[in-house]
Enzyme design. Structure first.
Site, PDB file in Angstrom:
ATOM      1  N   HIS A  76       0.719  -1.351  -0.107  1.00 49.71           N
ATOM      2  CA  HIS A  76       0.029   0.065  -0.094  1.00 49.71           C
ATOM      3  C   HIS A  76       1.079   1.319   0.146  1.00 49.71           C
ATOM      4  CE1 HIS A  76      -4.266  -1.569   1.073  1.00 49.71           C
ATOM      5  NE2 HIS A  76      -3.397  -2.663   0.627  1.00 49.71           N
ATOM      6  N   TYR A 204      -9.280   5.796   7.157  1.00 50.55           N
ATOM      7  CA  TYR A 204      -9.433   6.014   8.634  1.00 50.55           C
ATOM      8  C   TYR A 204     -10.373   6.945   8.711  1.00 50.55           C
ATOM      9  CZ  TYR A 204      -5.041   3.552   9.478  1.00 50.55           C
ATOM     10  OH  TYR A 204      -3.811   2.669   9.729  1.00 50.55           O
ATOM     11  N   PRO A 293      -3.982   0.931  19.101  1.00 41.65           N
ATOM     12  CA  PRO A 293      -3.655   0.248  17.741  1.00 41.65           C
ATOM     13  C   PRO A 293      -3.857   1.178  16.397  1.00 41.65           C
ATOM     14  CG  PRO A 293      -5.883  -0.291  18.404  1.00 41.65           C
ATOM     15  CD  PRO A 293      -5.283   0.381  19.786  1.00 41.65           C
ATOM     16  N   LYS A 297       1.300   0.224  14.801  1.00 38.81           N
ATOM     17  CA  LYS A 297       2.822   0.337  15.223  1.00 38.81           C
ATOM     18  C   LYS A 297       3.177  -0.683  16.336  1.00 38.81           C
ATOM     19  CE  LYS A 297       4.537   3.640  13.214  1.00 38.81           C
ATOM     20  NZ  LYS A 297       4.450   2.878  12.029  1.00 38.81           N
ATOM     21  N   TYR A 385       3.983   6.841   9.829  1.00 37.72           N
ATOM     22  CA  TYR A 385       3.131   5.689   9.286  1.00 37.72           C
ATOM     23  C   TYR A 385       4.149   4.569   8.698  1.00 37.72           C
ATOM     24  CZ  TYR A 385      -0.967   2.983   8.306  1.00 37.72           C
ATOM     25  OH  TYR A 385      -2.060   2.008   8.177  1.00 37.72           O
TER      26      TYR A 385
HETATM   27  C1  DHB Z   1      -5.135  -2.784  11.008  1.00 35.81           C
HETATM   28  C2  DHB Z   1      -4.921  -2.444  12.039  1.00 35.81           C
HETATM   29  C3  DHB Z   1      -4.520  -1.121  12.300  1.00 35.81           C
HETATM   30  O1  DHB Z   1      -4.672  -0.583  13.945  1.00 35.81           O
HETATM   31  C4  DHB Z   1      -4.262  -0.313  11.559  1.00 35.81           C
HETATM   32  O2  DHB Z   1      -3.996   1.007  11.962  1.00 35.81           O
HETATM   33  C5  DHB Z   1      -4.435  -0.495  10.079  1.00 35.81           C
HETATM   34  C6  DHB Z   1      -5.042  -1.755  10.067  1.00 35.81           C
HETATM   35  C7  DHB Z   1      -5.617  -4.036  10.406  1.00 35.81           C
HETATM   36  O3  DHB Z   1      -5.717  -5.121  11.249  1.00 35.81           O
HETATM   37  O4  DHB Z   1      -5.728  -4.206   9.109  1.00 35.81           O
END
Ligand code: DHB
Length: 394
Positions: A76, A204, A293, A297, A385
């Site tokens: 990505h 997001y 989450p 990271k 990121y």
């Molecule tokens: C996923 C989880 C995340 O916390 C994130 O920021 C992006 C993707 C995932 O599980 O796909």
């Protein structure tokens, strides 16, 4: 009766951090024993986040892990931030010349175990660490118990706690001096469903109803999350209700629906242990820190710890020089606090905090506009990121 095992490094925890460390030590000819309270099947089915920084994939490859991230994973080159009814792309490739790989953690674990076990690495499943003895000595010991109730003592030159957020090793090191932490008044409701992807990239979304993340797993399986109350019962909603909530939080996109076959609630917490090393005992990964989450990271940071600790252990165990191990904590904390800040920032910018004033809600939109309308703002997000570069692997 107690069985005694002797090795150079005792690694508690067969997650990504513990297993990668075992692989890196093997490459240097340093013997280790890895133990984990779970079975191999349980470890290989752990459902966790799915984003690997490019540097994480490079580290796995450079370590000789037979990973399929480049074949099975999806690259990505950006994400979308959605707010106030519109989408804003953060173009990683253009901004920082890097990308990320969508490749879930359980596949990383399968790759690591598939590399280590055929090579003869000593990994003991269903062996539960109870305590660490002689933490301040030259030969710290892990005392563990197996499924039959037999005690196994692992005597080593170094003990590494890669045993997750409820770390036994951390307790032995620091007791009640555990760490610095922050709670959040929300959690994520996660689902896995059988459906085609709803968008090309991850979305997001900050919506008036709360946050949602539209992620992916494959052409036929998708992962999605929405902000929820931390006490929610995962079975409280019907499938129809879950789709209604998700749809309402991504205005502008019609999600492709399908059967939901897995649901879970992820708690939010930021934590950094007060001590990452004491004598010849060190912590890596979730044992040392937890991030919320948002931004994925967690595993990437665990791998970064391991790269640093590996360098320090090589010098200690091959050249008998403890100084780099003494510097491990400071070196690791440098990145840990950057990642803590990034994870907290993404979280606070995108979620609705219950009870927030209208001022704060409007300010949050101002923040999102400042980031998306400025190349400098987008570049900061893209840099963090996709992951700050690692020092070269020795
Ligand atoms: C996923 C989880 C995340 O916390 C994130 O920021 C992006 C993707 C995932 O599980 O796909």
């Amino acid at each position: 009766m107690t069985t005694t095992v002797r090795t150079r490094v005792a690694i508690v925890g067969a997650g990504p951090a513990g297993l990668l460390l075992a692989q890196l030590l093997r490459n240097a000819g340093i013997e280790s024993v890895v133990i984990d309270s779970r079975s191999r099947e349980d470890i290989e089915q752990t459902i966790r986040a799915g984003i690997l920084e490019e540097g994480t994939v490079q580290a796995l490859l450079a370590a000789g892990v037979d990973t399929h991230a480049h074949q099975v994973g999806m690259r990505h080159d950006g994400i979308e931030l959605r707010f106030d009814g519109a989408g804003h792309r953060i173009d990683f490739a253009d901004l920082v010349g890097r990308g990320v790989w969508l490749y879930p953690q359980h596949l990383v674990l399968q790759d690591l175990l598939g590399t280590l076990l055929p090579a003869g690495q000593d990994i003991r499943f269903e062996l539960t660490a109870q305590r660490v003895e002689d933490v301040d000595g030259e030969q710290p010991r892990v005392v563990a118990v197996n499924a039959e109730g037999t005690e196994v003592e692992i005597v080593a030159e170094v003990v590494v706690g890669a045993d997750g957020s409820h770390s036994i090793v951390r307790k032995a090191m620091s007791g009640s001096r555990a760490g610095l932490y922050r709670e959040y008044p929300f959690a994520w409701f996660g689902i896995l469903c059988e459906a085609p992807p709803s968008a090309d990239e991850l979305i997001y979304s900050n919506s008036p109803n709360g946050f949602a993340l539209i992620s992916q797993r494959s052409d036929t399986v998708q992962r999605m999350y929405f902000q929820c109350d931390p006490d929610v019962d995962p079975d409280a909603y019907t499938q129809e209700q879950l789709w209604e909530i998700l749809q309402s939080r991504v205005p502008g996109t019609t999600l492709k629906e399908g059967p939901i076959f897995q649901r879970d609630v992820l708690q939010f917490r930021s934590f950094v242990a007060r001590e990452l090393r004491r004598g010849r005992v060190a912590l890596v990964g979730d044992a040392a820190h937890t991030v919320p989450p948002t931004g994925a990271k967690g595993m990437n940071l665990a791998i970064a710890d391991v790269l640093l600790l590996n360098d320090a252990l090589r010098v200690l165990l091959l050249e008998d020089d403890i100084r780099p191990l003494e510097g491990y904590e400071q070196a690791a904390l440098h990145r840990i606090w950057k990642a803590q800040n990034f994870s907290w920032w993404m979280t606070s910018m995108l979620h609705q905090v219950p009870g927030t004033s209208e001022f704060d809600a409007m300010r949050q939109l101002g923040e999102l506009r400042s980031v998306t309308e400025s190349r400098a703002g987008r570049t900061y997000l893209a840099e963090a990121y996709t992951g700050w570069p690692h020092p070269p692997l020795v």
